[in-house]
Design a protein around this motif. Structure first.
Motif: not given
Length: 250
Positions: A129-132, A137-138, A167-168, A202-203
């Protein structure tokens, strides 16, 4: 249904007083939730199913120190091992409880007979979600802090730090473990957090697909008409799934 209450390993357990069947169903609630959230499901189960429905020890006292994922997993694993000595075991987890149930399944799939995951969180949740959208997120963390009870803030902070240091990679559920995974795909009309948006859903679903990807015996149920708290909105569905699994095992 009648119940007896016991204290075991620092958590409160609710055990069915009528249990005679050869299956024990262990419920694990989501973040900040107590055993009561499973009551809509538990009360629909036949009286001959043994139920272990407990509140994690760190939620019993408002000033309790945060526990780590590893500590919560170890606590749940001890319950599973004890139940497996004399019964089949079905492990049921929602949200953060689903993450714990999945972690236990990685370690003890040989003594768990079935796994039911209700819209579970995964280890890779924060990374993905941080990548998204890291800014969203923050912002969501700050928003949730306004509504979250004060005694849960330190637990939430501890959990997010752990997830961000994890890990991701999504490790699939062990192939041989009979598994039912329920995913909410409902996009909220007025989303409060990123997980409720179209891109978030979706994620979320993609994480669940990865989690379920190697299961040989099971079902992945996608639900577009219900939100995250499936156990509250559709308790009859979860109870029916558990009863079917019990019948198959017995």
């Amino acid at each position: 249904m009648k119940y007896f209450w016991y204290v075991l390993l620092g958590g409160v357990l609710m055990l069915s007083a009528h249990a005679q069947a050869g299956t024990t169903v262990i419920f694990e609630a989501g973040f900040g939730s107590k055993a009561e959230v499973w009551q809509p499901v538990v009360q629909l189960l036949p009286k001959d199913i043994k139920v272990i429905n407990y509140t994690r020890p760190n939620l019993l006292e408002k000033d309790a120190a945060p526990t780590s994922i590893e500590q919560d997993v170890r606590h749940l694993l001890s319950l599973v091992k004890n139940a497996a000595l004399s019964n089949n075991v079905i492990l049921v987890g929602h949200s953060y409880g689903g993450l714990l149930a999945t972690e236990v399944a990685y370690q003890a799939s040989d003594i768990i007979d079935a796994l039911v995951l209700v819209d579970p969180t995964t280890r890779a949740h924060r990374h993905r979600f941080n990548q998204l959208n890291a800014d969203k997120v923050k912002a969501d963390d700050l928003l949730l802090a306004k509504y979250m009870p004060a005694h849960l803030l330190k637990h939430y902070s501890n959990l997010t730090k752990e997830l961000e240091s994890s890990s991701d990679v999504i490790y699939p559920i062990p192939p041989q473990l009979k598994t039912v995974l329920l995913s909410s795909t409902q996009v909220h009309k007025s989303p409060m957090v990123i997980e409720e948006t179209q891109e978030g859903k979706k994620l979320w679903l993609s994480l669940h697909n990865e989690l379920f990807s190697q299961v040989l015996d099971g079902e992945h149920i996608r639900m577009s008409d219900v939100g995250h708290n499936i156990q509250s909105d559709r308790p009859e569905l979860i109870a029916a799934i558990i009863q079917k699994l019990v019948t198959e095992l017995d």
